[in-house]
Design an enzyme around this catalytic site. Structure first.
Site, PDB file in Angstrom:
ATOM      1  N   GLU A   1      30.466  30.538  19.686  1.00 25.05           N
ATOM      2  CA  GLU A   1      30.946  31.255  20.879  1.00 25.05           C
ATOM      3  C   GLU A   1      31.936  30.365  21.616  1.00 25.05           C
ATOM      4  O   GLU A   1      31.614  29.234  21.994  1.00 25.05           O
ATOM      5  CB  GLU A   1      29.795  31.670  21.809  1.00 25.05           C
ATOM      6  CG  GLU A   1      30.353  32.507  22.969  1.00 25.05           C
ATOM      7  CD  GLU A   1      29.310  33.030  23.946  1.00 25.05           C
ATOM      8  OE1 GLU A   1      28.102  33.044  23.623  1.00 25.05           O
ATOM      9  OE2 GLU A   1      29.729  33.417  25.058  1.00 25.05           O
TER      10      GLU A   1
ATOM     11  N   ASP B   1      37.304  43.170  29.725  1.00 20.12           N
ATOM     12  CA  ASP B   1      37.358  44.301  30.668  1.00 20.12           C
ATOM     13  C   ASP B   1      38.782  44.467  31.185  1.00 20.12           C
ATOM     14  O   ASP B   1      39.002  45.158  32.165  1.00 20.12           O
ATOM     15  CB  ASP B   1      36.409  44.045  31.857  1.00 20.12           C
ATOM     16  CG  ASP B   1      36.873  42.881  32.706  1.00 20.12           C
ATOM     17  OD1 ASP B   1      37.313  41.870  32.125  1.00 20.12           O
ATOM     18  OD2 ASP B   1      36.836  42.978  33.952  1.00 20.12           O
TER      19      ASP B   1
ATOM     20  N   GLU C   1      31.388  40.260  32.980  1.00 18.48           N
ATOM     21  CA  GLU C   1      31.361  41.696  32.677  1.00 18.48           C
ATOM     22  C   GLU C   1      30.888  42.471  33.908  1.00 18.48           C
ATOM     23  O   GLU C   1      31.451  43.509  34.249  1.00 18.48           O
ATOM     24  CB  GLU C   1      30.437  41.973  31.489  1.00 18.48           C
ATOM     25  CG  GLU C   1      30.364  43.460  31.193  1.00 18.48           C
ATOM     26  CD  GLU C   1      29.585  43.796  29.933  1.00 18.48           C
ATOM     27  OE1 GLU C   1      28.803  42.957  29.464  1.00 18.48           O
ATOM     28  OE2 GLU C   1      29.786  44.896  29.406  1.00 18.48           O
TER      29      GLU C   1
ATOM     30  N   ASP D   1      39.568  34.552  29.794  1.00 18.50           N
ATOM     31  CA  ASP D   1      40.387  34.687  31.004  1.00 18.50           C
ATOM     32  C   ASP D   1      41.563  35.624  30.720  1.00 18.50           C
ATOM     33  O   ASP D   1      42.310  35.402  29.760  1.00 18.50           O
ATOM     34  CB  ASP D   1      40.912  33.313  31.434  1.00 18.50           C
ATOM     35  CG  ASP D   1      39.771  32.373  31.772  1.00 18.50           C
ATOM     36  OD1 ASP D   1      39.107  32.581  32.798  1.00 18.50           O
ATOM     37  OD2 ASP D   1      39.522  31.433  30.990  1.00 18.50           O
TER      38      ASP D   1
END
Ligand SMILES: C[S@@+](CC[C@H](N)C(=O)[O-])C[C@H]1O[C@@H](n2cnc3c(N)ncnc32)[C@H](O)[C@@H]1O
Length: 241
Positions: free
Chosen positions: A71, A182, A222, A146
């Protein structure tokens, strides 16, 4: 010959400015709690891998040969820790530069006594180039990177075609890349980067987003995006071959 005083006299050209790499992050010297600092001091040797520009022997570091999940930009590490606990058969590697977030993860990892989790505190672009062997990862996740919304900052976005090609090279055949954002314009760029990478196959089909995976927990970023009324986009691709 040494550069003496006056080497760049006023009638000579100035020395070229040192080229600084374009980074996908700014170092935030946010407040680090005492507990996070303590975790960095006490638990780094247990969970941390120091950045050195040579291939890491991940089998030796984890003490076994198992599929590996990476990750990138794990923030406070809640997803990484949850995944490591839920999926003990795979080893979990995280790369992050934000020290309070790394401290937060180390606190949780030490409390949970997890053994399949390690962290590198350095720019992921350099870590992948220098330390991670091609074909050595089972899955790569980049969740809510970002967004760099201003046009003049788009070059700082982490997910770009060249970086996606690097990620594809690091995946084993059949390995998976999962992205989420998002920020709708960034999602469009991510989709184009995945669909444009010959080594990857978009699991949802070209031009399509993936369903939210069951393993993905609600992160702080999120939650913030949802609070602002943003839609969330998941993208999933598989390495061909
Ligand atoms: C918007 S935050 C998202 C954090 C987390 N994934 C989440 O969903 O809550 C993006 C994170 O990526 C990290 N990051 C950005 N570029 C990075 C890079 N090149 N290497 C390592 N970490 C990076 C930042 O420090 C930041 O913590």
């Amino acid at each position: 010959m040494t550069d003496g005083p006056g080497r760049f006299a006023s009638n000579e050209a100035s020395p070229p400015p040192t080229a600084r790499p374009i980074r996908s992050f700014v170092r935030r010297f946010g407040r680090i709690t005492r507990a996070q600092q303590q975790a960095l001091d006490d638990d780094w040797t247990r969970f941390g891998i120091d950045f050195v520009p040579v291939r890491a022997d991940l089998d030796a570091i984890f003490g076994r040969r198992a599929p590996r999940v990476l990750e990138i930009g794990f923030g406070n590490g809640e997803q990484l820790l949850a995944s490591a606990l839920a999926d003990p058969a795979r080893d979990h590697l995280g790369i992050e530069v934000h020290r309070p977030g790394i401290g937060h993860l180390l606190l949780g990892a030490a409390r949970a006594g997890v053994s399949n989790l390690r962290v590198i505190a350095h720019d992921a672009v350099e870590v992948l180039d220098a330390m991670i062997a091609d074909g050595s990862l089972d899955e790569v996740r980049i969740l809510f990177p970002d967004p760099w919304p201003k046009a003049r900052h788009h070059k700082r976005r982490l997910v770009q075609p060249a970086f996606v090609a690097t990620l594809a090279a690091k995946l084993a055949p059949g390995g998976r890349l999962h992205l989420a954002t998002d920020w709708a314009p960034y999602a469009v760029e991510m989709l184009a980067a995945i669909d444009g990478c010959a080594a990857l196959e978009n699991e949802a089909g070209p031009g399509c987003y993936a369903p939210r995976p069951a393993w993905r927990i609600l992160s702080r970023f999120e939650r913030r995006g949802l609070g602002l009324g943003h839609a969330v986009f998941d993208l999933a691709a598989r390495k061909r071959g």
